[in-house]
Design a protein around this motif. Sequence first.
Motif, PDB file in Angstrom:
ATOM      1  N   GLU A   1       7.645 -12.772  -6.166  1.00 27.49           N
ATOM      2  CA  GLU A   1       6.598 -11.668  -5.820  1.00 27.49           C
ATOM      3  C   GLU A   1       7.304 -10.475  -5.457  1.00 27.49           C
ATOM      4  OE1 GLU A   1       4.358 -13.222  -2.556  1.00 27.49           O
ATOM      5  OE2 GLU A   1       3.631 -14.799  -3.560  1.00 27.49           O
TER       6      GLU A   1
ATOM      7  N   SER B   1       2.564  -7.851  -4.712  1.00 22.49           N
ATOM      8  CA  SER B   1       1.863  -8.712  -5.831  1.00 22.49           C
ATOM      9  C   SER B   1       1.487 -10.198  -5.232  1.00 22.49           C
ATOM     10  CB  SER B   1       2.809  -8.900  -7.157  1.00 22.49           C
ATOM     11  OG  SER B   1       4.123  -9.668  -6.510  1.00 22.49           O
ATOM     12  N   GLY B   2       1.503 -10.361  -3.963  1.00 22.88           N
ATOM     13  CA  GLY B   2       1.168 -11.736  -3.653  1.00 22.88           C
ATOM     14  C   GLY B   2      -0.486 -11.862  -3.908  1.00 22.88           C
ATOM     15  N   LYS B   3      -0.967 -13.145  -3.634  1.00 23.21           N
ATOM     16  CA  LYS B   3      -2.071 -13.515  -3.940  1.00 23.21           C
ATOM     17  C   LYS B   3      -3.249 -13.024  -3.254  1.00 23.21           C
ATOM     18  CE  LYS B   3      -2.157 -17.835  -0.934  1.00 23.21           C
ATOM     19  NZ  LYS B   3      -2.136 -19.080  -0.851  1.00 23.21           N
ATOM     20  N   ASN B   4      -2.705 -12.527  -2.131  1.00 25.18           N
ATOM     21  CA  ASN B   4      -3.828 -11.529  -1.353  1.00 25.18           C
ATOM     22  C   ASN B   4      -3.934 -10.255  -1.347  1.00 25.18           C
ATOM     23  OD1 ASN B   4      -5.037 -14.207  -0.019  1.00 25.18           O
ATOM     24  ND2 ASN B   4      -3.471 -14.205   1.320  1.00 25.18           N
TER      25      ASN B   4
ATOM     26  N   ASP C   1      11.874 -16.468  -4.782  1.00 24.26           N
ATOM     27  CA  ASP C   1      10.697 -15.862  -4.495  1.00 24.26           C
ATOM     28  C   ASP C   1      10.499 -14.494  -5.566  1.00 24.26           C
ATOM     29  OD1 ASP C   1       8.313 -14.745  -3.917  1.00 24.26           O
ATOM     30  OD2 ASP C   1       8.818 -14.442  -1.713  1.00 24.26           O
TER      31      ASP C   1
ATOM     32  N   GLU D   1      -1.826  -7.720  -9.110  1.00 30.09           N
ATOM     33  CA  GLU D   1      -1.352  -8.076 -10.527  1.00 30.09           C
ATOM     34  C   GLU D   1      -0.953  -6.922 -11.415  1.00 30.09           C
ATOM     35  OE1 GLU D   1      -0.352 -11.065 -11.326  1.00 30.09           O
ATOM     36  OE2 GLU D   1      -0.905 -11.714  -8.996  1.00 30.09           O
TER      37      GLU D   1
ATOM     38  N   LYS E   1     -11.920  -7.781  -0.170  1.00 31.54           N
ATOM     39  CA  LYS E   1     -12.170  -8.843  -1.204  1.00 31.54           C
ATOM     40  C   LYS E   1     -13.801  -8.821  -1.744  1.00 31.54           C
ATOM     41  CE  LYS E   1      -8.765 -12.051   0.560  1.00 31.54           C
ATOM     42  NZ  LYS E   1      -8.611 -13.737   0.898  1.00 31.54           N
TER      43      LYS E   1
END
Length: 396
Positions: A15, A68-71, A13, A76, A104
């Motif tokens: 992240e 840096s997780g997708k949520n 992992d 990024e 979001k």
Amino acid sequence: MKTEASSDAATRDTEIQRKDVLEGTRIRLWAKAAGRCVLCAAYLLDGSDSYWHAIPVGQIAHIVGASSGKNAPRGESALDANERALEENLMLLCYRCHKRIDDKAYVGKYTVDFLTQQKHRHERRVREVTNFATLRPTSVVTVSADIRGTAAPVSLAQVAEALRAEGYTGMGDDTHNGAFTLHLPGNENDGWAWNAHRTELDRLIARVAEAVKAGSVETVSVFALAPIPSLVYLGSKLDDKTETRLFRRGRIDDVTAWAWGDKTPTPKFDIALISRSTPANEATVIVELSSPVKESRLPLDLASFPRVTISPLGQIPYPELINTRGALEEFERVWRQALARIESDLPDVRTLHLVSSVPAPAAIAMGRHRMRSAHPTMVVYQFNKETYEAAMEITE
């Protein structure tokens, strides 16, 4: 052939995980933000969540996301976990602002660049405004009125920023010497409004004069948005012995709206005198700075009087002509010159009919530089629908 080590690397992992913020960093962020939300300036030191004592309610927010997780909002980045927990990547926010920047729906608006800029701007202001050794205290006079049926308030945040830019700071909420505030009643189409404006302005200036006499006031800073006749009258009542600085409202809608510009070249002004064949005890003065004064809108009885016109030299009047302090000072010099010329070339004149299209500080300056004991009575006109009408007479 894959080795066991290469297989582990492929499945590891990668992240970035959230890292705790050091206590020393938290203290520095609170201090540099002066305990206020960087975005909305909400005061964060007196929360009411406890019956026993006030508690701080601010939150430390990440500019580049903590992970840096997708949520993760704004997650990024090339920054590693340690760099994301540094002071440079953190800011003090209230709960509402923190929730909004991570929503979001707004993540595209609250970018890393935007948040970084706001953090630096807020912390720089805190540093400058709290430099008490270099900011001189000043008493603030704010005058507002409904103009063409619309309220024209003076924002205290904008006042503070305009003062800071010139090395001043307001003296606080003490109305004896710190802040003198007036909203004039009615509007320019109400016949009764001019007498009411005169009465209210007299009361306001009496309070300022009392504070000056008591030694409580050394400088006065004036922020005013009102009809021209009322502004000229205000200027005529200001003490010419007290250091007084005038500010103008720019045609922008942010915190710097009342701050003077500093890049536009200082305009030059022309004084044109049209004399008549026979002596007259009245004269017309036309001042065109914000826009031309149309001949068709002048009252017919002004046509027979000698006329003095002040207008920009080599250019058309426009609303932002007086947008630096240097431009205002040059106009003040020319206005005094015009009054001296009237005194020498038109010695029989006892009444001046003033018709003008000017920004607020220029209107105040015209009243302020009229010498009470030497210059003629001044009748100030206001544009009403199709013509200019006499609105206020200045005799003192």
